[in-house]
Design a protein around this motif. Structure first.
Motif, mmCIF file in Angstrom:
data_model
loop_
_atom_site.group_PDB
_atom_site.id
_atom_site.type_symbol
_atom_site.label_atom_id
_atom_site.label_comp_id
_atom_site.label_asym_id
_atom_site.label_seq_id
_atom_site.Cartn_x
_atom_site.Cartn_y
_atom_site.Cartn_z
ATOM 1 N N THR A 130 3.143 -12.714 -76.388
ATOM 2 C CA THR A 130 3.375 -12.223 -75.039
ATOM 3 C C THR A 130 4.852 -11.930 -74.835
ATOM 4 O O THR A 130 5.675 -12.846 -74.939
ATOM 5 C CB THR A 130 2.923 -13.268 -73.995
ATOM 6 N N LEU A 143 3.160 -15.798 -65.769
ATOM 7 C CA LEU A 143 2.407 -14.806 -66.537
ATOM 8 C C LEU A 143 1.821 -13.749 -65.627
ATOM 9 O O LEU A 143 1.356 -14.055 -64.519
ATOM 10 C CB LEU A 143 1.263 -15.482 -67.304
ATOM 11 N N ASP A 147 -1.487 -10.759 -69.135
ATOM 12 C CA ASP A 147 -1.061 -11.655 -70.213
ATOM 13 C C ASP A 147 -1.845 -12.953 -70.185
ATOM 14 O O ASP A 147 -2.141 -13.541 -71.239
ATOM 15 C CB ASP A 147 0.437 -11.943 -70.094
ATOM 16 N N ALA A 148 -2.172 -13.436 -68.989
ATOM 17 C CA ALA A 148 -2.959 -14.663 -68.880
ATOM 18 C C ALA A 148 -4.347 -14.473 -69.487
ATOM 19 O O ALA A 148 -4.840 -15.333 -70.235
ATOM 20 C CB ALA A 148 -3.068 -15.072 -67.418
ATOM 21 N N SER A 204 5.898 -10.805 -67.885
ATOM 22 C CA SER A 204 5.920 -12.261 -67.744
ATOM 23 C C SER A 204 7.341 -12.800 -67.872
ATOM 24 O O SER A 204 8.216 -12.175 -68.471
ATOM 25 C CB SER A 204 5.013 -12.892 -68.803
#
Length: 228
Positions: A130, A143, A147-148, A204
């Motif tokens: 990430t 995040l 991305d999570a 992020s």
């Protein structure tokens, strides 16, 4: 063959000189020079082929100088191997700012500042790479929702009730706990983090819930150093 024998005797003599505590040789320590002896012997054996047939004097001198140059380059490369390794790592950092220059023995990860002025860091969250921005102003690792999800977090069950301020304005986030986060070989488990709503954040952030677990971190004009 006579030349090879004489040259080998010279190499043995150098080795004996080193073992006799004679100090450094052409800027190399005894240990470094001793490790170069096998390389010298190999070069001598190959160079011996130069003398197996008759050659013009100019060719012979040119060949000898060539082998002297090869040995010199090998010796200098060995003597300055640490500096050359560091230089290569710095060049790689300039070309790929998000990739850390890692000193595993010291537990240090160094990043170069990106073209946009930020420290962009390739971070691994729950096994997923990430990209993040180093941000001491963020109270936690933050995040984006994309991305999570890529990191295996179930975002459907999150409650976005925490107000947060981002570059895109005011938004809301949900609190989560990361199974594992790794930055430049420095790994932590169970780090608290936020997941923002859709479109609340563009990238992020590597914030304080990770940074405060480090021994130290320091920022210079173009370099970020994280210490495990």
């Amino acid at each position: 063959m006579i030349f090879i024998g004489i040259a080998l005797l010279i190499a043995v003599g150098i080795a004996l000189l080193i073992s006799g505590d004679a100090g450094s040789l052409v800027g190399l320590t005894q240990a470094q020079t001793a490790q170069l002896i096998p390389l010298l012997v190999i070069l001598i054996v190959f160079a011996g082929g130069l003398f197996t047939r008759r050659r013009k004097a100019s060719e012979l001198v040119g060949s000898v100088l060539l082998w002297i140059g090869i040995f010199g380059v090998a010796a200098v490369t060995y003597a300055y191997r640490d500096e050359l390794t560091g230089m290569a790592g710095r060049v790689a950092g300039e070309l790929r700012p998000g990739v850390a220059m890692v000193d595993a023995e010291q537990g240090i990860a160094t990043f170069r500042r990106g073209m946009g002025g930020h420290f962009e860091i390739n971070t691994t969250v729950n096994g997923h790479t990430t990209p993040m921005i180093f941000d001491t102003g963020a109270s936690a690792v933050v995040l984006t929702i994309a991305d999570a999800e890529a990191a295996g977090i179930d975002t459907d069950g999150l409650r976005f009730t925490i107000p947060v301020s981002t570059a895109n304005g005011t938004g809301r986030a949900a609190r989560v706990r990361l199974e594992r986060i790794e930055v430049g070989g420095i790994a932590r488990e169970g780090v608290a983090a936020f997941v923002t709503e859709q479109d609340a954040l563009d990238i992020s952030l590597l914030g304080m819930t990770f940074l405060e677990t480090l021994t130290r971190y320091s920022v210079t004009q173009n370099s970020l150093e994280l210490v495990d």
